[in-house]
Design an enzyme around this catalytic site. Structure first.
Site, short mmCIF file in Angstrom:
data_model
loop_
_atom_site.label_atom_id
_atom_site.label_comp_id
_atom_site.label_asym_id
_atom_site.label_seq_id
_atom_site.Cartn_x
_atom_site.Cartn_y
_atom_site.Cartn_z
N CYS A 25 -15.09 37.66 -22.44
CA CYS A 25 -16.30 37.20 -23.20
C CYS A 25 -17.33 36.73 -22.22
O CYS A 25 -17.22 36.95 -21.00
CB CYS A 25 -15.85 36.00 -24.14
SG CYS A 25 -15.22 34.59 -23.57
N HIS A 28 -0.18 6.30 -25.59
CA HIS A 28 -0.34 6.68 -27.13
C HIS A 28 0.95 7.13 -27.92
O HIS A 28 1.87 8.08 -27.53
CB HIS A 28 -1.16 8.03 -26.71
CG HIS A 28 -1.83 8.51 -28.12
ND1 HIS A 28 -1.09 9.09 -29.39
CD2 HIS A 28 -3.35 8.25 -28.62
CE1 HIS A 28 -1.88 9.15 -30.34
NE2 HIS A 28 -3.11 9.03 -30.03
#
Length: 642
Positions: free
Chosen positions: A26, A564
């Site tokens: 792209c 986390h």
């Protein structure tokens, strides 16, 4: 290195030409379909000069290059020789339904975007010339440029037929023939006559739907999909001696009639329903979708899934003459990302970051955001959040004003004339206001919140620290220790201990691409056996998330660590989590910092795998984890290097 060398290097790191089953590009990224993604050396690719980042999403392995992607694509395409040897699909069992859908849409629309962009830019130039009286709409000059611009839209089914055939692995020339059937002047005349006389067209007594397929999107994709099944069947039943003649005959005759009688009408009706749904949204909640898309576009670009919604904008313009959702929202998002990049450039004290911020900001406001996204905004996190906020604010405004885009193209300053249309300067004016709102909000939020230090840690946890602490000067360390004491082995490295008893696993095994793809930082993950978490380093607590599911620490030599506990556990609102420390507390390796009721978290349906990340990878770019396996809290689990 030059483009040839970079292309050769990338091809080698994705597993070589035998591992490549498909390749497109792209505006800024190479999009590989790989036979086996595990053969790709992602970490080495990310460190390769000329590569901005790597994203594995939508069934594709995407390598972000920037504006020079076309030059890098050419040597890789030549080496792979996909046009000569054909393109074999990657094993489908590796992809879910959603991934296959995004991969298919991306593969079909990405190759035709340059043609659509060129047509949109021509339309924008014409609109500008007409609005200022430079060209009369009745002049031959205007008419010639206008039909040049219309070609890409009118013959869109043929363009899509070619790319769809390559994606579905069938003959692209037969596919383009099928697209031509829908657009043949005789068929168009028959449809017009039937509508005027209020009669129907029939084939052997079967009704042929009176639809005009110029500029359509869905019908030809359905037809080429059918071709991909009919063509092998025709090959199978055709006698070998005359297969050269009978295979294309059967394919065209059966698929063409199926398209005119069934698939074309289905696609036409689906497109009409989508357009009606858009009109309904514009009537009652015109602000909603642009608000959401304006805020989420950076995240969609990050995962490469933004190409999945581009067809909606194209379909809107083809069916109603304008798009009020995708392009206006994307414009605001791009302006917001550019603004964040500019704000970082103005505030940072780092010369290289400043230079990148200005250049990436210019590129973003002109319509290409990957350099800003991967070079600045994701790198520091706070600018990314600010861009989402600014994009949402701008999207809300253009949605409330029902701003219409008439031409398409890459959303940015260069395509603003594409908002000049049947309502004169109304849409252009409000598009500019929406873009300005997005720019100002994003710039202001970034300028206020951005700091050169600790950005990775704060953004990874999603909140500010409870107490901002000044960065301490590194203290003198004792040398010679090989235990996990958090002490500096030398001035360039720090040991990281396991924060909990359990199994150490690579980040790649975390079922969350944000962690698995090292977007927030590098490190390892723990599958905890109990809920007693301790400090992995000697240093201080710099952040305790308000729901206590994440804790940030800083070692004595500046390595910022994020623990986390669980995936998406922020949704628990702090339930079952009990922090034992607060921001500013000094800790040693093994100091208790958090107790978690793991069984309750699991019962609530959450994965308790715990990423342990070094978030300031600009200062500690290399993080080596220990061998996966069972470890005890306090054992050496990894080491970060400057």
């Amino acid at each position: 290195m030059n483009y040839q060398e970079l292309g050769t290097r990338i091809l080698d790191l994705v597993g070589g030409e035998k591992n490549v089953t498909g390749l497109t590009h792209c505006a800024t990224r190479l999009r590989f379909n790989l036979q086996d993604e595990s053969l790709a050396k992602t970490n080495e690719l990310k460190e390769t000069p000329g590569v901005l980042g790597v994203v594995q999403s939508g069934g594709q392995y995407q390598v972000i290059i920037g504006n020079d992607v076309n030059h890098v694509y050419k040597p890789i395409a030549q080496a792979c020789r996909l046009e000569e040897k054909g393109s074999a699909p990657a094993p489908e069992e590796k992809k879910g339904l959603g991934s296959r859908l995004i991969d298919t849409i991306t593969g079909i629309f990405t190759p035709v975007l340059p043609a659509i962009t060129a047509a949109g830019m021509l339309k924008a130039v014409l609109a500008l010339c007409s609005a200022f009286g430079w060209l009369n709409t009745s002049s031959e000059t205007y008419q010639i440029i206008n039909f040049m611009a219309d070609v890409a839209f009118y013959f869109l089914p043929i363009l899509l037929a070619n790319s769809a055939a390559k994606k579905f692995n069938c003959n692209p020339y037969i596919a383009m023939l099928l697209g031509g059937i829908l657009l043949h002047p005789n068929f168009v005349s028959m449809v017009a006559a039937a509508k005027e006389a209020q009669t129907t067209i029939s084939f052997l007594g079967l009704p042929v739907y009176s639809a005009t397929y110029s500029s359509s999107v869905i019908p030809i994709i359905l037809i080429v999909l059918a071709q991909s099944y009919i063509e092998p069947f025709a090959d199978k039943i055709s006698p070998k001696a005359i297969k050269f003649f009978t295979k294309p005959l059967i394919t065209v005759l059966v698929t063409g009639l199926l398209g005119l009688l069934v698939l074309g009408p289905i696609g036409y009706i689906l497109a009409s329903w989508i357009a009606d749904g858009i009109n309904l949204l514009n009537t009652y909640v015109s602000w909603l979708v642009p608000l959401v898309l304006g805020g989420l576009f950076p995240l969609l670009v990050m995962t490469g899934t933004h190409y999945g919604i581009i067809p909606i904008g194209i379909n809107n313009r083809m069916t109603t003459g304008f798009d009020t959702i995708v392009h206006p929202a994307n414009l605001c998002s791009n302006m917001a990302q550019g603004a964040s990049s500019f704000a970082v450039a103005m505030k940072t004290k780092k010369l290289k970051v400043r230079e990148l911020g200005y250049s990436a900001g210019i590129t973003a406001v002109c319509g290409i955001t990957e350099p800003a996204l991967y070079g600045i905004n994701m790198r520091y996190k706070t600018p990314l959040i600010a861009a989402c906020v600014g994009g949402a604010c701008g999207g809300l405004y253009v949605g409330l004003m029902a701003v219409r885009n008439y031409a398409g193209g890459s959303p940015g300053l260069m395509t603003l004339p594409g908002y000049i249309g049947e309502r004169g300067f109304y849409d252009l004016m409000h598009a500019c206001i929406g873009a300005a709102i997005a720019f100002v909000v994003s710039f202001a939020v970034t300028f206020v919140l951005f700091k050169d230090e600790n950005e990775g840690l704060k953004a990874a946890a999603g909140m500010k620290t409870k107490k901002e602490t000044e960065k301490e000067e590194p203290k003198e360390k004792e040398a010679g220790s090989t235990k996990a004491s958090g002490s500096i082995l030398n001035e360039t490295s720090v040991e990281i201990a396991a924060p909990v008893n359990g199994k150490l696993v690579p980040l790649a095994e975390v079922n969350d691409p944000t962690f698995a793809q090292e977007i927030l930082g590098k490190g390892f993950a723990m599958i905890p056996e109990d809920g007693h978490f301790v400090s992995p380093i000697k240093g201080e607590i710099v952040m305790v998330f308000n729901t206590e599911h994440a804790i940030g620490l800083r070692s004595e030599n500046g390595a910022e660590i994020l623990i986390h506990v669980g995936l998406d556990t922020v949704n628990l609102g702090g339930k079952h989590y009990h922090a034992l420390v607060k921001a500013g507390d000094k800790v040693e390796v093994g100091t208790p910092i958090l107790n978690v009721e793991l069984d309750e978290v699991k019962k609530a349906g959450y994965d308790v795998i715990t990423p342990v990340l070094v978030t300031n990878i600009n200062e500690f770019p290399d993080v080596l984890a220990s061998v996966p396996g069972q470890v005890k809290a306090g054992d050496v689990a990894g080491r970060a290097f400057r």
